[in-house]
Design a protein around this motif. Structure first.
Motif, mmCIF file in Angstrom:
data_model
loop_
_atom_site.group_PDB
_atom_site.id
_atom_site.type_symbol
_atom_site.label_atom_id
_atom_site.label_comp_id
_atom_site.label_asym_id
_atom_site.label_seq_id
_atom_site.Cartn_x
_atom_site.Cartn_y
_atom_site.Cartn_z
ATOM 1 N N ALA A 13 38.540 20.722 23.914
ATOM 2 C CA ALA A 13 39.223 19.513 24.728
ATOM 3 C C ALA A 13 38.888 18.272 23.681
ATOM 4 O O ALA A 13 39.815 17.163 23.575
ATOM 5 N N ARG A 14 38.429 17.984 22.768
ATOM 6 C CA ARG A 14 38.102 17.067 21.666
ATOM 7 C C ARG A 14 39.833 16.675 21.058
ATOM 8 O O ARG A 14 40.903 15.727 20.928
ATOM 9 N N ARG A 15 40.093 18.161 20.639
ATOM 10 C CA ARG A 15 41.379 18.296 19.830
ATOM 11 C C ARG A 15 42.828 17.548 20.782
ATOM 12 O O ARG A 15 43.367 16.846 20.489
ATOM 13 N N GLY A 16 42.119 18.216 22.273
ATOM 14 C CA GLY A 16 43.463 17.127 22.736
ATOM 15 C C GLY A 16 43.243 15.606 22.613
ATOM 16 O O GLY A 16 44.617 15.301 23.279
ATOM 17 N N GLN A 17 42.659 15.340 22.604
ATOM 18 C CA GLN A 17 42.160 13.838 22.699
ATOM 19 C C GLN A 17 42.802 12.669 21.732
ATOM 20 O O GLN A 17 42.717 11.650 21.496
ATOM 21 N N LEU A 18 43.096 13.281 20.394
ATOM 22 C CA LEU A 18 43.273 12.626 19.738
ATOM 23 C C LEU A 18 44.929 13.045 19.197
ATOM 24 O O LEU A 18 45.935 14.257 19.156
ATOM 25 N N GLN A 19 45.477 12.209 18.714
ATOM 26 C CA GLN A 19 47.373 11.751 18.594
ATOM 27 C C GLN A 19 47.405 12.089 17.586
ATOM 28 O O GLN A 19 46.568 11.608 16.539
ATOM 29 N N PRO A 20 48.816 12.241 16.666
ATOM 30 C CA PRO A 20 48.589 12.268 15.794
ATOM 31 C C PRO A 20 48.489 11.473 14.884
ATOM 32 O O PRO A 20 48.179 11.369 13.365
ATOM 33 N N GLU A 21 48.795 9.623 15.075
ATOM 34 C CA GLU A 21 48.928 8.874 14.865
ATOM 35 C C GLU A 21 47.563 8.390 15.103
ATOM 36 O O GLU A 21 46.800 7.781 13.174
ATOM 37 N N ASP A 22 46.666 8.651 15.460
ATOM 38 C CA ASP A 22 45.036 8.458 15.468
ATOM 39 C C ASP A 22 44.315 8.985 13.734
ATOM 40 O O ASP A 22 43.997 8.333 13.379
ATOM 41 N N VAL A 23 45.089 10.434 13.659
ATOM 42 C CA VAL A 23 44.343 10.172 12.298
ATOM 43 C C VAL A 23 45.601 10.827 11.007
ATOM 44 O O VAL A 23 45.228 10.856 9.922
ATOM 45 N N LEU A 42 44.501 20.306 12.891
ATOM 46 C CA LEU A 42 43.213 20.143 12.462
ATOM 47 C C LEU A 42 42.605 20.693 12.215
ATOM 48 O O LEU A 42 41.530 20.298 10.925
ATOM 49 N N ALA A 43 43.089 21.891 11.600
ATOM 50 C CA ALA A 43 42.767 23.447 10.192
ATOM 51 C C ALA A 43 42.826 22.166 9.395
ATOM 52 O O ALA A 43 42.195 22.473 7.902
ATOM 53 N N MET A 44 43.796 21.873 9.490
ATOM 54 C CA MET A 44 44.579 20.891 7.477
ATOM 55 C C MET A 44 43.492 20.084 7.383
ATOM 56 O O MET A 44 42.753 19.579 6.535
ATOM 57 N N LEU A 45 43.160 18.989 8.257
ATOM 58 C CA LEU A 45 42.487 17.698 8.364
ATOM 59 C C LEU A 45 40.915 18.216 7.853
ATOM 60 O O LEU A 45 40.744 17.432 6.995
ATOM 61 N N ALA A 46 41.137 19.081 8.437
ATOM 62 C CA ALA A 46 38.939 19.991 8.486
ATOM 63 C C ALA A 46 39.357 20.468 6.920
ATOM 64 O O ALA A 46 37.947 20.668 6.556
ATOM 65 N N GLY A 47 39.784 21.229 5.901
ATOM 66 C CA GLY A 47 40.642 22.102 4.881
ATOM 67 C C GLY A 47 39.525 22.890 5.722
ATOM 68 O O GLY A 47 38.985 24.063 4.425
#
Length: 301
Positions: A13-23, A42-47
């Motif tokens: 759910a939380r992944r679906g609430q983030l847009q690419p431009e947000d990060v 998301l995996a890339m952003l979290a390392g």
């Protein structure tokens, strides 16, 4: 409630609430089949590796380290309360005997003495499922004066604040910004569900509210957590009119045990005057406090 299922639902759910431009990710205009970030993004952003994250989101991996969880929390832009909730969901459940019906929650003698000591301040004691375990006269008058004041004394008839907020017309009208109060209630229930995934009464309450309130079902599916240890609420009380109170929730740092909720107003404010008038209006004969002194033309709310 399956704890790891809750973890998977929360992450998705939380992944679906983030847009690419947000990060800060560029999409180059490509069409995306689903809203929000992709798993690999998301995996890339979290390392972490994409396959490992996929197993977490599918409820297939039960050994996420605190470091991985912190990395995911950072990537998902979680606040302090949401980060703690993520860790609670990932924590291995304790081994226990077959689930039994929980014993009714009780209020300690010390807590009852505290309620009596702050008799002039509206206060209620809330259990982990948001049941009202006790209240003082002012707390009853402010939050639920339309109910039997003795209701919290019988575990079978105790009012439940979550149920009241979503299903009781009086409470819905009491809060001027009802959605803000409702979101705070849902956030508290979600935190409780993370700490007590094997509580059948809590699961039954969530199921009941999901069935009978479309608004609850929508907020529950959102997986957002609104911390409400301290919050200001404008209220429309049927006896004293409009007032604004600060509701403070006092609980152990671990979130265990009943919580004491008190409502205060700024000293000398119209809202403080309204609370004094409420105490006068609801006190038994012979125990009524002195009416507040107001300047001519000063409203009572």
């Amino acid at each position: 409630m399956d704890k790891y299922g809750q973890l998977a639902d929360f992450l998705q759910a939380r992944r679906g609430q983030l847009q690419p431009e947000d990060v800060g990710l560029r999409t180059y205009g490509e069409r995306r089949r689903v809203p929000g970030l992709r798993r690999e993004e998301l995996a890339m952003l979290a390392g972490i590796s994409a396959p490992y994250y996929a197993r977490l989101e599918q409820g297939q991996s039960h050994n996420a380290s605190p470091e991985v969880l912190d990395a995911l929390a950072g990537a998902l832009r979680l606040d302090v309360s949401e980060r703690a909730h993520l860790h609670a969901l990932a924590r291995a459940p304790r081994k226990s005997r077959a689930a039994t019906r929980p014993r009714p929650e009780r209020v300690s003698g010390a807590t009852r003495a505290l309620l009596a000591a702050i008799a002039d301040t509206p206060a209620i004691v809330i259990g982990r499922r948001s049941d009202v375990l006790a209240w003082n006269a002012q707390g009853h008058a402010l939050f639920a004066g339309h109910l039997d004041p003795a209701a919290p004394d019988d575990p079978r008839q105790r009012p439940n604040m979550a149920r009241l907020v979503f299903l009781d017309a009086h409470i819905r009208d009491l809060y001027a910004d009802w959605p803000a109060k409702a979101k705070a209630v849902v956030g508290n229930l979600r935190l409780a569900a993370g700490r007590h995934p094997d509580d059948p009464l809590l699961a039954a309450l969530i199921g009941e509210l999901t069935v009978h309130s479309e608004e609850f079902a929508t907020m529950w599916a959102d997986h957002r957590i609104v911390a409400c240890d301290v919050a200001d609420y404008a209220m429309r009380h049927p006896l004293v009119g409009t007032l604004t109170v600060t509701q403070q929730t006092l609980q152990s740092p671990q979130g265990e045990g009943p919580a004491l909720v008190v409502a205060t107003a700024a000293p000398g404010s119209p809202s403080a005057t309204a609370l004094t008038l409420l105490a006068h209006a609801t006190a038994p004969e012979g125990h009524r406090p002195a009416r507040p002194v107001r300047d001519a033309g000063t409203p009572a709310t």
